[in-house]
Design an enzyme around this catalytic site. Structure first.
Site, mmCIF file in Angstrom:
data_model
loop_
_atom_site.group_PDB
_atom_site.id
_atom_site.type_symbol
_atom_site.label_atom_id
_atom_site.label_comp_id
_atom_site.label_asym_id
_atom_site.label_seq_id
_atom_site.Cartn_x
_atom_site.Cartn_y
_atom_site.Cartn_z
ATOM 1 N N ASN A 15 -32.591 19.945 -21.976
ATOM 2 C CA ASN A 15 -31.986 21.314 -22.527
ATOM 3 C C ASN A 15 -32.634 22.142 -21.631
ATOM 4 O O ASN A 15 -31.569 23.362 -21.653
ATOM 5 C CB ASN A 15 -32.514 21.530 -23.998
ATOM 6 C CG ASN A 15 -31.648 20.999 -25.010
ATOM 7 O OD1 ASN A 15 -30.687 21.269 -25.230
ATOM 8 N ND2 ASN A 15 -32.385 19.952 -25.796
ATOM 9 N N LEU A 87 -47.398 25.498 -31.809
ATOM 10 C CA LEU A 87 -47.024 26.960 -32.622
ATOM 11 C C LEU A 87 -47.233 28.065 -31.829
ATOM 12 O O LEU A 87 -48.022 27.836 -30.923
ATOM 13 C CB LEU A 87 -48.247 26.788 -33.850
ATOM 14 C CG LEU A 87 -47.924 27.877 -34.808
ATOM 15 C CD1 LEU A 87 -46.459 27.642 -35.580
ATOM 16 C CD2 LEU A 87 -48.997 27.745 -35.762
ATOM 17 N N HIS A 104 -34.000 23.410 -32.905
ATOM 18 C CA HIS A 104 -34.620 22.440 -33.768
ATOM 19 C C HIS A 104 -33.562 21.168 -33.912
ATOM 20 O O HIS A 104 -32.445 21.591 -34.348
ATOM 21 C CB HIS A 104 -35.233 22.903 -35.065
ATOM 22 C CG HIS A 104 -35.995 22.021 -35.827
ATOM 23 N ND1 HIS A 104 -37.238 21.501 -35.511
ATOM 24 C CD2 HIS A 104 -35.795 21.148 -36.914
ATOM 25 C CE1 HIS A 104 -37.422 20.668 -36.353
ATOM 26 N NE2 HIS A 104 -36.559 20.464 -37.152
#
Ligand code: GAR
Length: 199
Positions: A15, A87, A104
């Site tokens: 990506n 995170l 996601h």
């Protein structure tokens, strides 16, 4: 001055490469840097091939104020998480409010949260007998996979689908939509800010 994007990726980086190709030669947006937490990530090879500067960082560094300050001082305007697994710490979110975008590989709020990444997501979707899955592109906040949704696209999950075949369908959706959604969001936010400055 171009609007600068820094891409964060932890693994293969397909990506990241697709985003970099989309924005190459773009009139206002530039991928200025690719960052990873994983010194062995294939995304580093891709960055080299693409001739884009890269940076590897460790956890402590990532959590320090100096990290977000450094990006800010380099002129990075937006952060795009493309297969990034850590995170995001509060100070980075505070430095880039509404300016960190994640992808996601499922239809959030389903199949999100800690431990839900890559193949694990597809395994869970298949084992729950879902008939559809998809992608979610969203803004990032302090929780995993929780910020405002910008875009979703769906695909069917057939009974014959395997983790590999579902991952392929999801990647196809990602390649098709992610760069354009990022471009639209950034351009729109930039126009809003400019019009506020003009008033
Ligand atoms: C992508 O499918 C992305 O949605 C997913 O990791 C893959 C990375 O592929 N992200 C997450 O699971 C984040 N929770 P890539 O390295 O080939 O771009």
């Amino acid at each position: 001055m171009p609007i600068k994007i820094a891409i964060f990726a932890s693994g293969s980086g397909s990506n990241a490469e697709n985003l970099a190709n989309h924005f190459r030669g773009h009139h206002e947006i530039q991928v200025s840097k690719i960052l990873t937490n994983n010194p062995k990530a294939f995304v580093l090879n891709r960055a080299q091939q693409l001739n884009i500067p890269s940076q590897v960082f460790a956890k402590e560094e990532f959590r320090s104020n100096a990290f977000s300050q450094g990006l800010y001082e380099e002129g990075v305007d937006f952060i795009v998480l493309a297969g990034f697994l850590w995170l995001v710490p509060p100070h980075l979110i505070a430095t880039y409010p509404n300016r960190i975008i994640n992808i996601h590989p499922a239809l959030l709020p389903k199949y999100g949260g800690k431990g839900m990444y890559g193949q694990h997501v597809h395994e869970a979707v298949i084992s729950q007998g879902e008939h559809e899955s998809g992608i979610t592109i969203h803004l990032v906040n302090e929780k995993f996979d929780d910020g405002r949704v910008l875009f979703q696209a769906k695909c069917t999950v057939e009974t014959r689908d395997t983790v590999a075949s579902l991952a392929k369908k999801i990647h196809q959706l990602e390649y098709e939509h992610f760069p354009q959604v990022v471009e639209n969001y950034i351009s729109q936010l930039d126009r809003e800010i400019e019009s506020r400055v003009e008033v």
